[in-house]
Design an enzyme around this catalytic site. Structure first.
Site, short mmCIF file in Angstrom:
data_model
loop_
_atom_site.label_atom_id
_atom_site.label_comp_id
_atom_site.label_asym_id
_atom_site.label_seq_id
_atom_site.Cartn_x
_atom_site.Cartn_y
_atom_site.Cartn_z
CB THR A 192 -0.95 -0.01 1.22
OG1 THR A 192 -1.77 -1.18 1.14
CG2 THR A 192 -1.84 1.21 1.27
CB ALA A 200 -0.27 6.87 -5.87
CG HIS A 234 -5.74 1.57 -12.71
ND1 HIS A 234 -4.85 1.88 -13.71
CD2 HIS A 234 -5.00 1.18 -11.65
CE1 HIS A 234 -3.62 1.66 -13.27
NE2 HIS A 234 -3.68 1.24 -12.02
CB VAL A 260 -0.72 -14.36 11.60
CG1 VAL A 260 -1.43 -15.70 11.56
CG2 VAL A 260 -1.67 -13.26 12.04
CB SER A 281 -8.80 0.98 -9.00
OG SER A 281 -7.48 1.35 -9.29
CB CYS A 324 10.94 20.62 1.51
SG CYS A 324 12.71 20.48 1.76
#
Lengths: 420, 487
Positions: free
Chosen positions: B44, B49, B52, B175, B344, B405
């Site tokens: 992720t 990013a 679609h 897990v 998406s 920045c």
């Protein structure tokens, strides 16, 4: 809206010298804006000595050098604001800034001096392939952690790039008990001062690998090793020359970039060669009344030169306030040619010069017994013999005004002529 | 004694957090587990990013079923959770007759998949809306519904909202095994065991490993790695749309995409890898991306690159999503093979999975007090002057700019630490409010963010990691008296 005659953005060595000189030249209403919690800029973390040989004829540490200017500034009663961030600047010289103490401020200046300094090139900018673990620092960030915050950043260190901060940090990390395994430099020569190579590497038996670079960083969480390769003339890694060094830390000293986001946002023209504003003989940028000095204009190797240049900017900012700068009369542009990578200033208005013109430049490669040749259009007007020229060492030329004052020409070209 | 849950979700990426948030509408005891120390920390956090439009998947696949409907659900969820999302549209550009044929096929596919408003643009129309593209471009498929988002920001917001609605999150909990017991599952982890009625496997590239703990192997995941470049946000107006190349026999070509934060992404390539931990970049890969990117847009300023990275796609040998209840393990649901267009598709996938659980449970009871919204995030730099001034009056920490920045203030950093699913590492702060995501890459703000994290969490500076708890930044304090005259 608060009004000032001169506002200096940045309270490092450049801003301090500019403000003091503006005051000396008769301007009283001056403000220095500093984003950090103290004045002095990056000098405060440069606790090694070697500063001030030109300006004070003695060797000082960074904080000592800064302190002399800070004391003078305070003694002169020049106003300054700490922990204050400038958000924007425009062509009308209106500045928006914020601080805890003063909140949101809108400041109007008659003249502005830009003295924001520079920042370090990063791992991302130079694209080292591999993983992205912790333990990769720019040399200046590591310096801050160690010298300001009091924390160590690693125990087994490889340094990429032989810029001055990297060399200084090789010694600093060694003195703090870390093992510096190697300094790799992609160029066939160091980008740092020769005295730093001797005092920071040779004295501690730290190997310097010229024409070498890091071609891979390994380690999922923290750096575990780097792969170093030799490079050919076009700086491409040569297969088969790889060797791996186990380490927990990589320091990058791969260049400095003038910090001009504020300048660009204001619409100031930037020279792609210096990555700083185009400036004139008065250190004035493409915006009338906005001056710039120090590492925001071009990256200096010695703070002493920053001081000299910034005094000029401060003096001229004062002259601008009094309307003593002229755009009339003869002018010419400067142009770097064969072997010269940049020249500051980029434009000269002859009538603003008193007696001499200061020119700073850097060369592209190492030359021995060469000449710097100055041409007014096609006519050679001066040659300087140079025993040694190197990209790591800035050249400072002082041209008597009479050399060019009577001539009519458009371009002053400077080039390197190699020995036969 | 094991804690008893209705549902345990394994994996806190965008699929796990989305499903958790949708399930938190119901009266259920929900637990989200993740092996990392932050949500949204693997696939992720490193992908294109992009939301679609949905013309890519072959009709009949799960990808085709969920992509286009999922796309249309983003406006609502992003508004509820205050996550920046922009429908900037996408172009698939072609340069020759072969590309033309491909684009026409994709266009037809898009119609079949129910992608709204797609059309084919000619040379002039393409260059009119994207003047920086290679002038040799012949045509393009235009899909106005395609969008851009920060996937990790979405997942972080989903996790926060799920927790606000009662779900629990346990990080750094791996897990190690799952045991089927009568009508429940025992989840065994390195931090203790949890008993649950239902399991949702959202473990990304590890989904097959989790699957195989309870069910007979039915698929395997072999990740595909993709390298990317990120350009500084001082680069303006390079492209306004997501730019794809028409896929050819030689490969898919790379995309150029604006990001919601004003940067540009260029990538990815595609390489199958065997090590599911390997997210290293490669020089040859990055060079390929550079050359392929320049084919679409010859003026990409590669001297403005601020970072390169690589991410993994959870590609399965089914070449499709594997979504549903596992046949031989009732009550065990999974979202496997969740590679692009997973992000998406996730809103539609989550809806589908929740419906399956609802059926299996024989009807879930809705909560009266479900709150679909998240407390808004203050993004100081994007606010008008008057609002900035007021914020500073209220809390002077808004006047302390930590990241120069991106103009990120101390107040924003403090807030992201104290929110639910809050930041615990330097990278976690960067993912939430972006200090370190700009051109200095944390050079200036890094020490200041470490200082704030340590202060707010009551820890020593040396205990603040960059990413995982093993990714330490500092090794201790300096000597009190530094020796030697030369420092």
């Amino acid at each position: 809206m608060i009004n000032y005659e001169v506002v200096v953005i940045g309270g490092g060595p450049a801003g301090l010298a500019a403000a003091i000189e503006a005051k000396r030249n008769g301007v009283n209403n001056i403000l220095v804006i500093e984003r950090d919690r103290e004045l002095g800029g990056i000098l405060q973390q440069c606790i090694h000595n070697g500063f001030g040989l030109h300006v004070f004829k003695e060797e000082l540490t960074g904080p000592e050098y800064a302190h002399r200017f800070i004391k003078e500034l305070k003694d002169m009663g020049i106003e300054y604001k700490l922990d204050t961030m400038v958000l924007s600047l425009n062509k009308e010289k209106v500045i928006h800034a914020i601080s805890r103490e003063d909140g949101y401020m809108i400041i109007k200046a008659k003249a502005v001096v830009l003295a924001m300094g520079c920042r370090e090139r990063t791992a991302g900018a130079i694209n080292i392939p591999g993983t992205r673990p912790s333990g990769v620092f720019s040399a200046g960030t590591a310096q801050r952690y160690i010298n300001i915050d009091g924390y160590l950043v690693g125990k087994k260190v490889v340094i990429l790039g032989s810029g001055d901060i990297g060399l200084i940090m090789a010694r600093r990390m060694t003195l703090e008990g870390a093992k510096v395994l190697a300094v790799a430099e992609i160029m066939p020569y160091s980008g740092g001062l020769n005295r730093n190579i001797v005092q920071c590497l040779n004295d501690y038996n730290i190997p310097l690998y010229l024409s070498h670079t890091i071609t891979e960083i390994k380690g999922r969480d923290r750096v575990t090793s780097v792969v170093i390769s030799q490079v050919d003339e076009s700086m491409k890694p040569i297969p088969g020359t790889e060797f791996e060094l186990e380490c927990d830390t990589v320091l990058l000293s791969v260049g400095l970039i003038p910090e001009n986001e504020l300048s660009e946002q204001a619409g100031i023209e930037i020279d792609p060669r210096t990555k700083g504003p185009y400036v004139t003989e008065t250190m004035e940028t493409s915006i009338d009344g906005v001056f710039a000095c120090g590492n925001v204009v071009h990256v200096h190797d010695l703070v002493d030169f920053v001081t000299e240049e910034s005094r000029r900017a401060g003096k001229n900012a004062a002259k601008y306030v009094k309307d003593l700068i002229t755009n009339q009369g003869k002018s010419f542009n400067t142009k770097p040619s064969n072997g010269v990578s940049y020249i500051v200033p980029q434009k000269v208005r002859v009538d603003n010069i008193d007696n001499t013109l200061d020119i700073f430049l850097r060369v592209r490669a190492i030359y021995n017994n060469a000449k710097l040749v100055l041409k007014a259009d096609d006519e050679v007007i001066k040659e300087y013999n140079k025993k040694h020229l190197a990209p790591g060492e800035m050249e400072h030329l002082v041209l008597p005004k009479k050399l060019f004052a009577d001539k009519d020409f458009d371009t002053l070209t400077i080039e390197v002529k190699e020995a036969n | 004694m094991n804690d008893l849950y209705d549902i345990v979700i394994i994996g806190a990426g965008v699929s796990g957090t989305y499903i958790a948030r949708e399930l938190s509408r119901y009266d259920l005891k929900i637990l989200i587990l993740d092996k990392d120390n932050d949500v949204a920390n693997e696939t992720t956090s490193a992908n294109s990013a992009i939301i679609h439009a949905g013309y890519d998947p072959k009709p009949g696949t799960a990808m085709a079923k969920f992509n286009a409907p999922g796309n249309l659900m983003f406006d609502k969820v992003c508004k509820e959770l205050d996550v920046p999302f922009k429908r900037c549209g996408s172009l698939v550009i072609g340069f020759d007759d072969h590309d033309k044929e491909t684009i026409e096929t994709i266009y037809q596919r898009g119609l079949t998949n129910g992608v709204p408003d797609i059309r084919i643009l000619n040379h002039d129309e393409v260059l009119e809306i994207e003047p920086n593209l290679n002038p040799d471009v012949k045509l393009a498929l235009y899909a106005p519904t395609a969008g851009i988002i920060n996937p990790w920001e979405l997942a972080i917001a989903l996790a926060e909202n799920a927790i606000d609605n009662g779900a629990e999150l346990k990080l750094e909990t791996r897990v190690t095994d799952i045991k089927k017991e009568d009508d429940s599952y025992l989840i065994i982890t390195d931090k203790g065991n949890y008993l649950t009625k239902y399991v949702v496997n959202c473990a990304g590239v590890y989904a097959d490993d989790i699957h195989n703990m309870v069910a007979k192997p039915s698929y395997s995941i072999r990740p595909r790695k993709g390298n990317y470049y990120v350009l500084d946000n001082s680069v303006k107006n390079l492209v306004d749309h997501v730019i794809f190349q028409a896929p050819t026999k030689k490969g898919k070509g790379v995309l150029i995409a604006p990001t919601v934060d004003g940067n540009f992404l260029i990538g990815p390539d595609s390489d199958f890898i065997d090590d599911k931990n390997d997210n290293s970049t490669g020089m040859d890969n990055l060079n390929y991306i550079k050359n392929s990117g320049l084919k679409s847009c010859p003026s990409i300023p590669f001297d403005k690159v601020i970072r390169s990275f690589a991410g993994l796609r959870a590609t399965s040998d089914h070449e499709d999503f594997i979504i549903g209840e596992v046949e031989d393990s009732k009550g065990f649901f999974e979202v496997g093979g969740f590679e692009s267009p997973g992000l998406s598709s996730i809103p539609a996938v989550a809806e589908y999975v929740v419906d399956l659980i609802n059926q299996r449970h024989g009807g879930l009871r809705k909560k009266d007090d479900f709150n679909p919204t998240r407390r808004p995030v203050i993004r100081f730099n994007h606010l008008p002057q008057e609002v900035k001034a007021k914020l500073i009056q209220k809390d002077p920490a808004y006047a302390n700019v930590i990241c120069r920045c991106e103009t990120i203030t101390e107040a924003e950093i403090v807030d992201c630490i104290h929110r639910k699913a809050g930041a615990r590492s330097l990278k976690a702060v960067k993912k939430r409010v972006r200090p370190g995501a700009g051109r200095c890459q944390g050079g200036f703000c890094g020490p200041k963010v470490v200082e704030i994290l340590a202060r707010e969490l009551g820890k020593d500076w040396s205990d603040i990691p960059y990413d995982s708890s093993k990714a330490y930044i500092l090794t201790g304090e300096t000597k009190e008296e530094s020796g030697g005259e030369n420092l």
